[in-house]
Design a protein around this motif. Structure first.
Motif, mmCIF file in Angstrom:
data_model
loop_
_atom_site.group_PDB
_atom_site.id
_atom_site.type_symbol
_atom_site.label_atom_id
_atom_site.label_comp_id
_atom_site.label_asym_id
_atom_site.label_seq_id
_atom_site.Cartn_x
_atom_site.Cartn_y
_atom_site.Cartn_z
ATOM 1 N N LEU A 75 76.769 28.539 58.506
ATOM 2 C CA LEU A 75 76.017 29.779 58.277
ATOM 3 C C LEU A 75 76.406 30.833 59.313
ATOM 4 O O LEU A 75 76.730 30.495 60.458
ATOM 5 N N PRO A 76 76.350 32.125 58.960
ATOM 6 C CA PRO A 76 76.428 33.170 59.982
ATOM 7 C C PRO A 76 75.207 33.057 60.894
ATOM 8 O O PRO A 76 74.070 33.093 60.427
ATOM 9 N N GLY A 77 75.439 32.899 62.193
ATOM 10 C CA GLY A 77 74.360 32.561 63.110
ATOM 11 C C GLY A 77 73.294 33.626 63.286
ATOM 12 O O GLY A 77 72.102 33.323 63.320
ATOM 13 N N LEU A 78 73.700 34.897 63.396
ATOM 14 C CA LEU A 78 72.741 35.941 63.737
ATOM 15 C C LEU A 78 71.843 36.323 62.564
ATOM 16 O O LEU A 78 70.787 36.920 62.763
ATOM 17 N N THR A 79 72.240 35.992 61.361
ATOM 18 C CA THR A 79 71.437 36.361 60.189
ATOM 19 C C THR A 79 70.802 35.121 59.573
ATOM 20 O O THR A 79 69.659 34.782 59.861
ATOM 21 N N HIS A 80 71.544 34.428 58.734
ATOM 22 C CA HIS A 80 71.010 33.269 58.037
ATOM 23 C C HIS A 80 70.683 32.120 58.981
ATOM 24 O O HIS A 80 69.701 31.402 58.785
ATOM 25 N N GLY A 81 71.512 31.933 60.008
ATOM 26 C CA GLY A 81 71.256 30.838 60.944
ATOM 27 C C GLY A 81 69.961 31.008 61.702
ATOM 28 O O GLY A 81 69.163 30.073 61.820
ATOM 29 N N SER A 82 69.711 32.206 62.211
ATOM 30 C CA SER A 82 68.479 32.443 62.966
ATOM 31 C C SER A 82 67.251 32.322 62.061
ATOM 32 O O SER A 82 66.204 31.815 62.481
ATOM 33 N N ALA A 83 67.379 32.761 60.803
ATOM 34 C CA ALA A 83 66.264 32.625 59.864
ATOM 35 C C ALA A 83 65.993 31.162 59.552
ATOM 36 O O ALA A 83 64.834 30.735 59.443
ATOM 37 N N PHE A 84 67.054 30.365 59.411
ATOM 38 C CA PHE A 84 66.886 28.946 59.117
ATOM 39 C C PHE A 84 66.190 28.237 60.265
ATOM 40 O O PHE A 84 65.292 27.412 60.058
ATOM 41 N N VAL A 85 66.575 28.556 61.504
ATOM 42 C CA VAL A 85 65.941 27.939 62.670
ATOM 43 C C VAL A 85 64.471 28.329 62.751
ATOM 44 O O VAL A 85 63.607 27.508 63.050
ATOM 45 N N ALA A 86 64.166 29.576 62.488
ATOM 46 C CA ALA A 86 62.795 30.061 62.647
ATOM 47 C C ALA A 86 61.874 29.635 61.513
ATOM 48 O O ALA A 86 60.715 29.274 61.746
ATOM 49 N N ARG A 87 62.375 29.643 60.255
ATOM 50 C CA ARG A 87 61.462 29.491 59.116
ATOM 51 C C ARG A 87 61.924 28.488 58.069
ATOM 52 O O ARG A 87 61.320 28.381 57.004
ATOM 53 N N GLY A 88 62.987 27.748 58.345
ATOM 54 C CA GLY A 88 63.507 26.836 57.342
ATOM 55 C C GLY A 88 62.510 25.798 56.880
ATOM 56 O O GLY A 88 62.550 25.357 55.721
ATOM 57 N N HIS A 89 61.572 25.415 57.757
ATOM 58 C CA HIS A 89 60.611 24.380 57.373
ATOM 59 C C HIS A 89 59.686 24.827 56.253
ATOM 60 O O HIS A 89 59.109 24.004 55.542
ATOM 61 N N GLU A 90 59.542 26.142 56.061
ATOM 62 C CA GLU A 90 58.654 26.647 55.016
ATOM 63 C C GLU A 90 59.179 26.319 53.617
ATOM 64 O O GLU A 90 58.412 26.328 52.653
ATOM 65 N N ALA A 91 60.493 26.040 53.503
ATOM 66 C CA ALA A 91 61.086 25.765 52.197
ATOM 67 C C ALA A 91 61.409 24.291 51.999
ATOM 68 O O ALA A 91 62.046 23.934 51.017
ATOM 69 N N LEU A 92 60.961 23.429 52.904
ATOM 70 C CA LEU A 92 61.239 22.004 52.771
ATOM 71 C C LEU A 92 60.515 21.412 51.560
ATOM 72 O O LEU A 92 59.467 21.907 51.140
ATOM 73 N N SER A 93 61.080 20.338 51.034
ATOM 74 C CA SER A 93 60.415 19.611 49.961
ATOM 75 C C SER A 93 59.121 19.001 50.504
ATOM 76 O O SER A 93 58.972 18.816 51.718
ATOM 77 N N PRO A 94 58.170 18.662 49.643
ATOM 78 C CA PRO A 94 56.922 18.061 50.132
ATOM 79 C C PRO A 94 57.149 16.796 50.963
ATOM 80 O O PRO A 94 56.473 16.586 51.973
ATOM 81 N N ALA A 95 58.102 15.947 50.550
ATOM 82 C CA ALA A 95 58.359 14.713 51.308
ATOM 83 C C ALA A 95 58.892 15.023 52.690
ATOM 84 O O ALA A 95 58.459 14.439 53.697
ATOM 85 N N ALA A 96 59.844 15.955 52.771
ATOM 86 C CA ALA A 96 60.409 16.325 54.065
ATOM 87 C C ALA A 96 59.365 17.027 54.929
ATOM 88 O O ALA A 96 59.288 16.805 56.139
ATOM 89 N N ARG A 97 58.535 17.848 54.315
ATOM 90 C CA ARG A 97 57.486 18.551 55.063
ATOM 91 C C ARG A 97 56.486 17.543 55.625
ATOM 92 O O ARG A 97 55.998 17.688 56.750
ATOM 93 N N GLY A 98 56.222 16.476 54.860
ATOM 94 C CA GLY A 98 55.315 15.447 55.341
ATOM 95 C C GLY A 98 55.879 14.717 56.550
ATOM 96 O O GLY A 98 55.147 14.415 57.500
ATOM 97 N N GLN A 99 57.184 14.437 56.521
ATOM 98 C CA GLN A 99 57.770 13.769 57.673
ATOM 99 C C GLN A 99 57.781 14.681 58.894
ATOM 100 O O GLN A 99 57.545 14.238 60.016
ATOM 101 N N LEU A 100 58.054 15.960 58.676
ATOM 102 C CA LEU A 100 58.019 16.903 59.787
ATOM 103 C C LEU A 100 56.626 16.941 60.403
ATOM 104 O O LEU A 100 56.477 16.977 61.633
ATOM 105 N N ARG A 101 55.606 16.902 59.566
ATOM 106 C CA ARG A 101 54.229 16.929 60.092
ATOM 107 C C ARG A 101 53.933 15.672 60.903
ATOM 108 O O ARG A 101 53.242 15.737 61.918
ATOM 109 N N ARG A 102 54.475 14.527 60.470
ATOM 110 C CA ARG A 102 54.278 13.299 61.256
ATOM 111 C C ARG A 102 54.990 13.398 62.598
ATOM 112 O O ARG A 102 54.475 12.916 63.613
#
Length: 269
Positions: free
Chosen positions: A95-122
């Motif tokens: 990814l281009p770091g300053l645009t898509h990369g920084s957005a992925f680091v900051a907010r990527g968890h908001e688009a995770l699947s329910p299963a992945a989001r559940g593991q992140l919460r654990r």
């Protein structure tokens, strides 16, 4: 989520499965989205793919030496491998770091699947396991599975990043000795490890990451610095920028709560 209105980093996040073994090539990579390009297990974001020169055919899937296998400490050799041997292409999503990369680091968890989001919460349970805790664990996690990517062929895109969550290959499992210098800390605002501690921890890595261009395609390749014996654990210096990512406020707070990088990386490897 409407894919027609989602940015590419959101689509990447929606494909990630934070399950044990998610970086192993046997799990398989997410299918290509429109505009993406995949070579040797490396998936290029459309903004990068349309500028990527391709001088000849390369395999889509991950490329790794048959003499490697997963190990509790990361990755090890199962046969003697000579110095200078190319061991694997380090796969991931570029990814281009300053645009898509920084957005992925900051907010990527908001688009995770329910299963992945559940593991992140654990994973975030020691911090409370709520949305605020997830927002601290996620950027720390992405920095642990992120590497700088060679960008000489794409000067107009700025710095590029290789993200291995959900898109990594066997080479993603290699350990950086610097993880051993990241113990729990008594004060999240306290000083980092001294230069002496870091210098000792980085002694004698047996592999290196090398930027190469194969048939016009940039790749990150893992190479043996010396002969590797059967059963030897592979180690590699991931670089100063990667280590700086382990000194962000998120990581300092996680270590204060007993979550150290080595254990978190092992839990996903």
């Amino acid at each position: 989520m409407d894919p027609g209105r989602s940015s590419a980093w959101e689509l990447q996040a929606s494909s990630i499965t934070l399950l044990h073994g998610c970086v192993a090539p046997t799990v398989g990579l997410p299918p290509l989205r429109p505009g993406e390009l995949r070579r040797c297990g490396t998936t290029f974001h459309p903004a990068v793919a349309k500028r990527a020169p391709t001088g000849g055919p390369l395999p889509e899937g991950p490329v790794a030496h048959p003499g490697l296998q997963p190990h509790p400490e990361g990755l090890c050799s199962v046969q003697r491998l000579p110095a200078g041997e190319a061991l694997a292409v380090v796969g991931g999503y570029v990814l281009p770091g300053l645009t898509h990369g920084s957005a992925f680091v900051a907010r990527g968890h908001e688009a995770l699947s329910p299963a992945a989001r559940g593991q992140l919460r654990r994973m975030a349970a020691p911090l409370g396991g709520d949305e605020a805790a997830e927002a601290l664990v996620w950027p720390a996690l992405t920095r642990l599975w992120r590497l700088p990517f060679p960008s000489e062929l794409f000067p107009d895109l700025g710095a590029l990043e290789l993200h291995m969550l959900g898109y990594g290959s066997l080479a993603a499992l290699i350990a950086d000795p610097g993880l051993r210098s990241q113990p729990p800390i008594a004060d999240p605002a306290g000083p980092a490890a001294s230069d002496g501690e870091m210098e000792i921890s980085m002694l004698d890595p047996n592999c290196a990451l090398v930027s190469v261009t194969v048939r016009g395609c940039p790749l990150l390749v893992l190479v043996a610095l010396r002969a590797l014996e059967p059963g030897e654990v592979l180690t590699c210096d991931h670089g100063a920028a990667w280590r700086e990512g382990l000194e962000t406020p998120e990581w300092r707070l996680l270590r204060f709560n007993g979550i150290v990088p080595e254990e978190l990386k092992r839990s996903l490897g």
